[in-house]
Design a protein around this motif. Structure first.
Motif, PDB file in Angstrom:
ATOM      1  N   VAL A  59      14.967  24.775  -8.306  1.00  0.00           N
ATOM      2  CA  VAL A  59      13.557  25.120  -8.484  1.00  0.00           C
ATOM      3  C   VAL A  59      12.937  24.143  -9.484  1.00  0.00           C
ATOM      4  O   VAL A  59      13.420  24.002 -10.608  1.00  0.00           O
ATOM      5  CB  VAL A  59      13.380  26.559  -8.991  1.00  0.00           C
ATOM      6  CG1 VAL A  59      11.904  26.854  -9.222  1.00  0.00           C
ATOM      7  CG2 VAL A  59      13.970  27.554  -8.003  1.00  0.00           C
ATOM      8  N   ASN A  61      10.222  23.193 -12.062  1.00  0.00           N
ATOM      9  CA  ASN A  61       9.327  23.960 -12.932  1.00  0.00           C
ATOM     10  C   ASN A  61       9.213  23.275 -14.282  1.00  0.00           C
ATOM     11  O   ASN A  61      10.202  22.790 -14.837  1.00  0.00           O
ATOM     12  CB  ASN A  61       9.856  25.384 -13.107  1.00  0.00           C
ATOM     13  CG  ASN A  61       9.108  26.178 -14.156  1.00  0.00           C
ATOM     14  OD1 ASN A  61       9.595  26.359 -15.266  1.00  0.00           O
ATOM     15  ND2 ASN A  61       7.918  26.639 -13.825  1.00  0.00           N
ATOM     16  N   ARG A  68       4.481  30.698 -14.529  1.00  0.00           N
ATOM     17  CA  ARG A  68       4.916  30.423 -13.153  1.00  0.00           C
ATOM     18  C   ARG A  68       6.406  30.715 -12.985  1.00  0.00           C
ATOM     19  O   ARG A  68       6.845  31.150 -11.922  1.00  0.00           O
ATOM     20  CB  ARG A  68       4.601  28.968 -12.787  1.00  0.00           C
ATOM     21  CG  ARG A  68       3.114  28.699 -12.665  1.00  0.00           C
ATOM     22  CD  ARG A  68       2.843  27.208 -12.533  1.00  0.00           C
ATOM     23  NE  ARG A  68       3.149  26.695 -11.227  1.00  0.00           N
ATOM     24  CZ  ARG A  68       2.232  26.372 -10.299  1.00  0.00           C
ATOM     25  NH1 ARG A  68       0.951  26.561 -10.552  1.00  0.00           N
ATOM     26  NH2 ARG A  68       2.583  25.873  -9.141  1.00  0.00           N
ATOM     27  N   TRP A  69       7.193  30.478 -14.042  1.00  0.00           N
ATOM     28  CA  TRP A  69       8.620  30.741 -13.957  1.00  0.00           C
ATOM     29  C   TRP A  69       8.895  32.245 -13.822  1.00  0.00           C
ATOM     30  O   TRP A  69       9.730  32.652 -13.014  1.00  0.00           O
ATOM     31  CB  TRP A  69       9.329  30.176 -15.176  1.00  0.00           C
ATOM     32  CG  TRP A  69      10.811  30.398 -15.173  1.00  0.00           C
ATOM     33  CD1 TRP A  69      11.543  31.206 -15.991  1.00  0.00           C
ATOM     34  CD2 TRP A  69      11.759  29.804 -14.273  1.00  0.00           C
ATOM     35  NE1 TRP A  69      12.869  31.161 -15.680  1.00  0.00           N
ATOM     36  CE2 TRP A  69      13.039  30.308 -14.621  1.00  0.00           C
ATOM     37  CE3 TRP A  69      11.660  28.900 -13.207  1.00  0.00           C
ATOM     38  CZ2 TRP A  69      14.198  29.933 -13.945  1.00  0.00           C
ATOM     39  CZ3 TRP A  69      12.816  28.528 -12.531  1.00  0.00           C
ATOM     40  CH2 TRP A  69      14.056  29.042 -12.907  1.00  0.00           C
ATOM     41  N   LEU A  72       8.028  33.310 -10.387  1.00  0.00           N
ATOM     42  CA  LEU A  72       9.054  32.894  -9.441  1.00  0.00           C
ATOM     43  C   LEU A  72      10.277  33.810  -9.507  1.00  0.00           C
ATOM     44  O   LEU A  72      10.831  34.200  -8.475  1.00  0.00           O
ATOM     45  CB  LEU A  72       9.472  31.456  -9.718  1.00  0.00           C
ATOM     46  CG  LEU A  72      10.600  30.955  -8.824  1.00  0.00           C
ATOM     47  CD1 LEU A  72      10.092  30.668  -7.436  1.00  0.00           C
ATOM     48  CD2 LEU A  72      11.281  29.743  -9.408  1.00  0.00           C
ATOM     49  N   GLU A  83      19.448  35.211 -10.547  1.00  0.00           N
ATOM     50  CA  GLU A  83      19.050  34.069 -11.378  1.00  0.00           C
ATOM     51  C   GLU A  83      20.214  33.106 -11.572  1.00  0.00           C
ATOM     52  O   GLU A  83      20.018  31.906 -11.776  1.00  0.00           O
ATOM     53  CB  GLU A  83      18.534  34.572 -12.728  1.00  0.00           C
ATOM     54  CG  GLU A  83      17.904  33.485 -13.583  1.00  0.00           C
ATOM     55  CD  GLU A  83      17.236  34.030 -14.828  1.00  0.00           C
ATOM     56  OE1 GLU A  83      16.809  33.217 -15.676  1.00  0.00           O
ATOM     57  OE2 GLU A  83      17.137  35.280 -14.958  1.00  0.00           O
ATOM     58  N   ARG A  88      17.389  25.561 -12.452  1.00  0.00           N
ATOM     59  CA  ARG A  88      16.032  25.230 -12.892  1.00  0.00           C
ATOM     60  C   ARG A  88      15.971  23.736 -13.208  1.00  0.00           C
ATOM     61  O   ARG A  88      16.573  23.262 -14.164  1.00  0.00           O
ATOM     62  CB  ARG A  88      15.648  26.054 -14.115  1.00  0.00           C
ATOM     63  CG  ARG A  88      14.199  25.890 -14.543  1.00  0.00           C
ATOM     64  CD  ARG A  88      13.898  26.762 -15.751  1.00  0.00           C
ATOM     65  NE  ARG A  88      12.490  26.742 -16.107  1.00  0.00           N
ATOM     66  CZ  ARG A  88      11.974  27.397 -17.148  1.00  0.00           C
ATOM     67  NH1 ARG A  88      12.776  28.141 -17.921  1.00  0.00           N
ATOM     68  NH2 ARG A  88      10.673  27.328 -17.409  1.00  0.00           N
ATOM     69  N   GLU A 144       9.470  24.750  -4.997  1.00  0.00           N
ATOM     70  CA  GLU A 144       8.507  24.622  -6.084  1.00  0.00           C
ATOM     71  C   GLU A 144       8.211  26.009  -6.628  1.00  0.00           C
ATOM     72  O   GLU A 144       8.425  27.018  -5.945  1.00  0.00           O
ATOM     73  CB  GLU A 144       7.235  23.928  -5.585  1.00  0.00           C
ATOM     74  CG  GLU A 144       7.486  22.472  -5.214  1.00  0.00           C
ATOM     75  CD  GLU A 144       6.241  21.745  -4.727  1.00  0.00           C
ATOM     76  OE1 GLU A 144       6.218  20.504  -4.781  1.00  0.00           O
ATOM     77  OE2 GLU A 144       5.292  22.427  -4.283  1.00  0.00           O
ATOM     78  N   ASP A 145       7.710  26.063  -7.849  1.00  0.00           N
ATOM     79  CA  ASP A 145       7.602  27.361  -8.531  1.00  0.00           C
ATOM     80  C   ASP A 145       6.427  28.213  -8.070  1.00  0.00           C
ATOM     81  O   ASP A 145       6.206  29.307  -8.602  1.00  0.00           O
ATOM     82  CB  ASP A 145       7.544  27.167 -10.050  1.00  0.00           C
ATOM     83  CG  ASP A 145       6.401  26.266 -10.491  1.00  0.00           C
ATOM     84  OD1 ASP A 145       5.542  25.933  -9.649  1.00  0.00           O
ATOM     85  OD2 ASP A 145       6.366  25.899 -11.674  1.00  0.00           O
ATOM     86  N   ASP A 146       5.670  27.750  -7.074  1.00  0.00           N
ATOM     87  CA  ASP A 146       4.594  28.578  -6.514  1.00  0.00           C
ATOM     88  C   ASP A 146       4.934  29.051  -5.104  1.00  0.00           C
ATOM     89  O   ASP A 146       4.049  29.389  -4.321  1.00  0.00           O
ATOM     90  CB  ASP A 146       3.269  27.818  -6.508  1.00  0.00           C
ATOM     91  CG  ASP A 146       3.323  26.544  -5.671  1.00  0.00           C
ATOM     92  OD1 ASP A 146       4.440  26.140  -5.270  1.00  0.00           O
ATOM     93  OD2 ASP A 146       2.262  25.946  -5.413  1.00  0.00           O
ATOM     94  N   HIS A 224       6.931  22.487  -0.917  1.00  0.00           N
ATOM     95  CA  HIS A 224       7.269  23.709  -1.637  1.00  0.00           C
ATOM     96  C   HIS A 224       8.630  24.273  -1.254  1.00  0.00           C
ATOM     97  O   HIS A 224       9.172  25.097  -1.990  1.00  0.00           O
ATOM     98  CB  HIS A 224       6.191  24.783  -1.418  1.00  0.00           C
ATOM     99  CG  HIS A 224       5.743  24.946  -0.017  1.00  0.00           C
ATOM    100  ND1 HIS A 224       4.942  24.032   0.626  1.00  0.00           N
ATOM    101  CD2 HIS A 224       5.969  25.933   0.893  1.00  0.00           C
ATOM    102  CE1 HIS A 224       4.697  24.442   1.862  1.00  0.00           C
ATOM    103  NE2 HIS A 224       5.317  25.583   2.052  1.00  0.00           N
TER     104      HIS A 224
END
Length: 371
Positions: A59, A61, A68-69, A72, A83, A88, A144-146, A224
């Motif tokens: 991911v 970020n 945003r994290w 996500l 997780e 990351r 991507e984080d979105d 993304h």
């Protein structure tokens, strides 16, 4: 249980088909007195198979963007993705780069006409490509984080890769888009607003169905969610090392890249998240109701697409978005039509300059540049 977790719109996952289901059936026989294998052994083996099939997700970020994290992590949690199964990858913050770093990693075109966020986004994905080349996995997946994920994303993404590798082009694939924007619907139901950037950016492909859920898209945009092989990552590093423009506009248009798209899409962009590549947050573009969609296939609102930057005017530092240049083109055309009887040259001159300029500029910016 293993059968019901699989979507009816996806090919069955190989582990569930050939291991988990037979094991689930055979477990009752383990309770027979003459059985030499305990249920515990069968269950452990089943869990091992499931762990092997799990694909770690990368991911991108910014470490400073905790909002945003957290969004996500909540999105991944709803998809039952732990997780611990997430890597990351620290994004490159374009605004924090020194002039020396910009000169080394970005072309003159990008430094002059692109927002720094666009350069940072490009270099963040290049950082991921380096990781793929240096790693031991044959391919890796990046988000991507979105991003917004479809249910059972990990298993379905792995199944899509397996289906691609089992196809006639299985040994040659570079990139598999798990989410995308633009002219990517295999049924060719393209919104005309997607056809404009496809024409301007160039790099369109001949659409072709490769497997039941895999096809070659016409002209995709968006980074993304995608899987990339070691071969594909090396190819992008060799052909498009320097940041020149939006990363998707550049690399997804490279003809040497063996690019594929999955159907249905497994990931979408969260339109409520403000784009970090330099989109505007105020102006006439934001007047568009968020409920107006580009199309139902990519699930992208028109307002989000119109806010994406096309260029930054140097010195003035003014961002020209897709919406602004289209509105300018429409107004110029209407003005030329209204004055056509008295000044016919105006409409001819405007149409001869404006639209060819936009197309030529976008294609020039989208040309990849090696190191």
């Amino acid at each position: 249980f293993f059968l019901t977790t699989q979507s009816t719109q996806q090919p069955p996952h190989i582990w569930n088909t050939y291991f988990c289901f037979p094991m689930a059936i055979s477990i009752p026989f383990c309770f027979l007195r003459k059985s030499r294998v305990t249920p515990f052994v069968w269950l452990c083996f089943c869990f091992i198979c499931d762990a092997v099939s799990a694909q770690q997700l990368n991911v991108i970020n910014l470490l400073t963007d905790t909002v945003r994290w957290k969004r996500l992590l909540k999105e991944l949690e709803t998809n039952d993705i732990a997780e611990d199964n997430i890597n990351r990858l620290e994004a490159v913050h374009g605004k924090s780069m020194t002039q020396e770093e910009l000169n080394e990693n970005a072309s003159w075109r990008a430094r002059t006409f692109c927002p720094l966020g666009t350069i940072g986004c490009y270099l963040s994905h290049r950082k991921f490509w380096h990781q793929v080349v240096d790693g031991s996995d044959p391919y890796q997946i990046v988000l991507e984080d979105d991003v917004v994920l479809e249910p059972n994303f990990v298993a379905r993404a792995s199944a899509m890769v397996e289906e691609l590798e089992a196809s006639p082009v299985g040994n040659e694939w570079d990139v598999l888009l798990l989410g995308a924007l633009g002219s990517v619907d295999p049924r060719k139901r393209f919104h005309f607003m997607y056809e404009i950037p496809a024409f301007c950016a160039g790099g369109c492909r001949q659409q072709k169905q490769i497997a039941e859920h895999i096809h070659i898209p016409k002209r995709p945009f968006g980074t993304h969610a995608y899987a990339i092989s070691k071969r594909g990552a090396k190819k992008l590093l060799d052909l498009a090392w320097k940041a020149t423009y939006h990363v998707d506009s550049v690399v997804w248009g490279i003809p040497e890249l063996n690019l594929f798209n999955c159907d249905p899409l497994l990931a979408y962009q969260d339109s409520s998240c403000v784009s970090t590549v330099g989109s505007v947050t105020s102006g006439i573009e934001t007047w568009i109701p968020s409920g107006i969609m580009m199309d139902q296939y990519t699930k992208m609102p028109l307002v989000w697409v119109w806010n994406e930057p096309v260029l930054r005017i140097p010195i003035l530092n003014v961002i020209i978005t897709q919406g602004r240049y289209l509105i300018f083109g429409i107004l110029g055309t209407l003005l030329g039509l209204s004055q056509y009887n008295e000044h016919p040259w105006f409409l001819q001159g405007f149409l001869s300059f404006f639209f060819p300029f936009i197309a030529s500029f976008t294609r020039w910016m989208s040309r990849p540049l090696p190191k």
